[in-house]
Design an enzyme around this catalytic site. Sequence first.
Site, PDB file in Angstrom:
ATOM      1  N   SER A   1       0.830  -1.201   0.000  1.00  0.00           N
ATOM      2  CA  SER A   1       0.000   0.000   0.000  1.00  0.00           C
ATOM      3  C   SER A   1       0.869   1.258   0.000  1.00  0.00           C
ATOM      4  O   SER A   1       1.627   1.485  -0.932  1.00  0.00           O
ATOM      5  CB  SER A   1      -0.958  -0.038   1.193  1.00  0.00           C
ATOM      6  OG  SER A   1      -1.976   0.921   1.059  1.00  0.00           O
TER       7      SER A   1
ATOM      8  N   HIS B   1      -7.249  -5.730  -0.859  1.00  0.00           N
ATOM      9  CA  HIS B   1      -6.062  -4.915  -0.621  1.00  0.00           C
ATOM     10  C   HIS B   1      -5.181  -5.569   0.444  1.00  0.00           C
ATOM     11  O   HIS B   1      -5.649  -5.955   1.500  1.00  0.00           O
ATOM     12  CB  HIS B   1      -6.524  -3.524  -0.153  1.00  0.00           C
ATOM     13  CG  HIS B   1      -5.438  -2.507  -0.039  1.00  0.00           C
ATOM     14  ND1 HIS B   1      -4.804  -1.975  -1.128  1.00  0.00           N
ATOM     15  CD2 HIS B   1      -4.893  -1.902   1.056  1.00  0.00           C
ATOM     16  CE1 HIS B   1      -3.916  -1.081  -0.722  1.00  0.00           C
ATOM     17  NE2 HIS B   1      -3.942  -1.022   0.602  1.00  0.00           N
TER      18      HIS B   1
ATOM     19  N   GLU C   1      -9.739  -5.162  -5.390  1.00  0.00           N
ATOM     20  CA  GLU C   1      -9.485  -3.925  -4.649  1.00  0.00           C
ATOM     21  C   GLU C   1      -9.624  -2.689  -5.525  1.00  0.00           C
ATOM     22  O   GLU C   1      -9.392  -2.719  -6.741  1.00  0.00           O
ATOM     23  CB  GLU C   1      -8.122  -3.954  -3.971  1.00  0.00           C
ATOM     24  CG  GLU C   1      -6.912  -4.103  -4.877  1.00  0.00           C
ATOM     25  CD  GLU C   1      -5.613  -3.977  -4.085  1.00  0.00           C
ATOM     26  OE1 GLU C   1      -5.361  -2.875  -3.551  1.00  0.00           O
ATOM     27  OE2 GLU C   1      -4.868  -4.966  -3.993  1.00  0.00           O
TER      28      GLU C   1
END
Length: 297
Positions: A143, A268, A238
């Site tokens: 991320s 995610h 995601e």
Amino acid sequence: MASKQSEAVRRHWAAARLAMISPDAEQPDNESWGDLTAEPRGVDYIEVEAGGLPAMWLVPKHGVQDRVLLCLHGGGFVGGSIYTHRKMFGHLAKAAGVRALIVDYRLAPAHTHPAQVDDVTDAYRWLLDQGIDPAHIAFTGDSAGGWLSITAQLRARERGLPLPAAAMPFSPWTDMEAAGASYQTNQDKDPFFYAETVRMLAATFLGEGGDPRDPLASPLHADLAGLGPVYIQVGGDESLLDDARMLDEHARKAGVDVRLDVFPGMQHTFQMAAGRAPEADDAIGRMAGWVGPRLGL
């Protein structure tokens, strides 16, 4: 269809969304994020200071010492830590057979851009000062950490440092404007990452007057020419799917050797279920298999 074990990741994000929109909902403990991951076993954790930052060595029992993964945790630049992510990166270090260093960079809103990219660059310089060959270092992160695995290289290049051998961003957040079409196409599949949520996190990270197209804030607006090979992983369900696709396309246009793997039905940072979910273990195994030759193993 996602495995029963991977559904825990979906439930995690759904609970995080509920806590965000409902003040009466149970607020998740930040450290509980790491509960998604099984203990890798056979990995020692040694806390150190790296370039002035709290950090932790993840040392597999039978790993080589002169190859290193520089690991950058996710959390939207407002959360996450070396403790929430130590087990997941421990699985990766163990599978790859190398040491890993995970660092705690400063978080927003107390510290806004470019504090985070500067912190990671300082940690990388510290590794080099320890005598680690840059050709034996790979950056990786999930991320926001995946984003840093690219932008910290750009800052390192600005400072005249040699670049690492490779990077492995997974579920990377790369677009500060949240303009990808997957915010719409995956809206009913991703329980947390709505476009307005991501823009709010971006504004917090960038600070007042921050530019979402700053190349050190969004690698989609940076010159990536000259970077080493990049391996991107992303979940098919995601909202940040297009962030990964756009990074892949932008890097390819710059002549970078890129591999992109999309995992159908995954959320995610589904790799957080390492040691429990087969999809996460598959992803970790792919990363380990890919990075070994890049590190000369």
